[in-house]
Design a protein around this motif. Structure first.
Motif, mmCIF file in Angstrom:
data_model
loop_
_atom_site.group_PDB
_atom_site.id
_atom_site.type_symbol
_atom_site.label_atom_id
_atom_site.label_comp_id
_atom_site.label_asym_id
_atom_site.label_seq_id
_atom_site.Cartn_x
_atom_site.Cartn_y
_atom_site.Cartn_z
ATOM 1 N N VAL A 7 0.852 -1.186 0.000
ATOM 2 C CA VAL A 7 0.000 0.000 0.000
ATOM 3 C C VAL A 7 0.886 1.234 0.000
ATOM 4 O O VAL A 7 1.733 1.392 0.880
ATOM 5 C CB VAL A 7 -0.928 0.014 1.244
ATOM 6 C CG1 VAL A 7 -1.778 1.272 1.274
ATOM 7 C CG2 VAL A 7 -1.796 -1.239 1.287
ATOM 8 N N GLU A 9 0.367 4.993 0.434
ATOM 9 C CA GLU A 9 -0.630 5.982 0.887
ATOM 10 C C GLU A 9 0.026 6.912 1.893
ATOM 11 O O GLU A 9 0.573 6.445 2.897
ATOM 12 C CB GLU A 9 -1.822 5.258 1.514
ATOM 13 C CG GLU A 9 -2.802 6.138 2.251
ATOM 14 C CD GLU A 9 -3.461 7.193 1.390
ATOM 15 O OE1 GLU A 9 -3.234 8.393 1.665
ATOM 16 O OE2 GLU A 9 -4.184 6.831 0.447
ATOM 17 N N LYS A 12 -1.726 8.940 6.983
ATOM 18 C CA LYS A 12 -1.465 7.921 8.000
ATOM 19 C C LYS A 12 -2.740 7.224 8.465
ATOM 20 O O LYS A 12 -2.758 6.004 8.641
ATOM 21 C CB LYS A 12 -0.732 8.556 9.188
ATOM 22 C CG LYS A 12 -0.305 7.552 10.222
ATOM 23 C CD LYS A 12 0.476 8.189 11.340
ATOM 24 C CE LYS A 12 0.863 7.082 12.311
ATOM 25 N NZ LYS A 12 1.551 7.512 13.468
ATOM 26 N N SER A 15 -3.992 4.863 5.741
ATOM 27 C CA SER A 15 -3.058 3.744 5.671
ATOM 28 C C SER A 15 -3.288 2.753 6.815
ATOM 29 O O SER A 15 -3.337 1.536 6.598
ATOM 30 C CB SER A 15 -1.632 4.281 5.702
ATOM 31 O OG SER A 15 -0.712 3.244 5.558
ATOM 32 N N GLN A 19 -4.656 -1.002 6.319
ATOM 33 C CA GLN A 19 -3.820 -2.100 6.786
ATOM 34 C C GLN A 19 -4.583 -2.989 7.763
ATOM 35 O O GLN A 19 -4.562 -4.219 7.641
ATOM 36 C CB GLN A 19 -2.545 -1.574 7.438
ATOM 37 C CG GLN A 19 -1.639 -2.707 7.902
ATOM 38 C CD GLN A 19 -0.273 -2.218 8.365
ATOM 39 O OE1 GLN A 19 -0.015 -1.017 8.475
ATOM 40 N NE2 GLN A 19 0.611 -3.158 8.621
ATOM 41 N N CYS A 31 2.897 -1.116 4.258
ATOM 42 C CA CYS A 31 2.482 0.244 3.918
ATOM 43 C C CYS A 31 3.697 1.158 3.772
ATOM 44 O O CYS A 31 4.665 1.038 4.526
ATOM 45 C CB CYS A 31 1.554 0.807 4.989
ATOM 46 S SG CYS A 31 -0.024 -0.059 5.076
ATOM 47 N N ALA A 33 4.631 5.427 3.034
ATOM 48 C CA ALA A 33 4.062 6.769 3.073
ATOM 49 C C ALA A 33 4.497 7.650 1.904
ATOM 50 O O ALA A 33 3.912 8.698 1.681
ATOM 51 C CB ALA A 33 4.426 7.454 4.392
ATOM 52 N N ASP A 53 -2.072 5.298 -3.943
ATOM 53 C CA ASP A 53 -2.692 6.613 -3.972
ATOM 54 C C ASP A 53 -2.047 7.388 -5.120
ATOM 55 O O ASP A 53 -0.922 7.087 -5.533
ATOM 56 C CB ASP A 53 -2.454 7.318 -2.631
ATOM 57 C CG ASP A 53 -3.204 8.630 -2.495
ATOM 58 O OD1 ASP A 53 -4.190 8.839 -3.243
ATOM 59 O OD2 ASP A 53 -2.828 9.429 -1.636
#
Length: 120
Positions: A7, A9, A12, A15, A19, A31, A33, A53
């Motif tokens: 992921v 994203e 936070k 995400s 998750q 994940c 960021a 994203d």
């Protein structure tokens, strides 16, 4: 063995929710960021699905998608794009296979879409 999802994203809260929900569905989730962490994390192996994203602090999820689909190692892996700033009409202009979910999304629709993509 659990299916693995990466992921990308930057929000936070989104995400963490994604998750948590996907792990409750039995998936193994990593994940990231931002694009630089995502690119560094790819060394950890190839997942079964990418959830990206579009608007990120150091890049663009569509550019990441293009790089993944142009790489022979990852070209066969489904990519699901999520965004609050893109609509279905814009998605139709993207090259290649298109999988998109608009934010905010219903978490059940997200898990359905992921399950469908992973069935192939």
């Amino acid at each position: 063995m659990a299916k693995r999802i990466y992921v990308l994203e930057d929000d936070k809260e989104i995400s963490e929710i994604v998750q948590m929900v996907l792990e409750m569905e039995g998936y193994q989730v990593s994940c990231f960021a931002d694009v630089s962490r995502f690119n560094a994390g790819k060394a950890g192996g190839v997942p079964d699905l990418y959830l990206l994203d579009i608007m990120l602090p150091d890049g663009n999820g569509l550019e990441v998608r293009a790089a993944l689909t142009n790489d022979p190692i990852t070209a066969h892996i489904p990519v699901l794009i999520m965004s609050a700033h893109t609509n279905v009409a814009e998605v139709s202009n993207w090259p290649g296979e298109k999988h998109f979910i608009a934010k905010p999304f219903d978490i059940y629709k997200l898990t359905e879409k992921i399950a469908m993509l992973l069935k192939g």
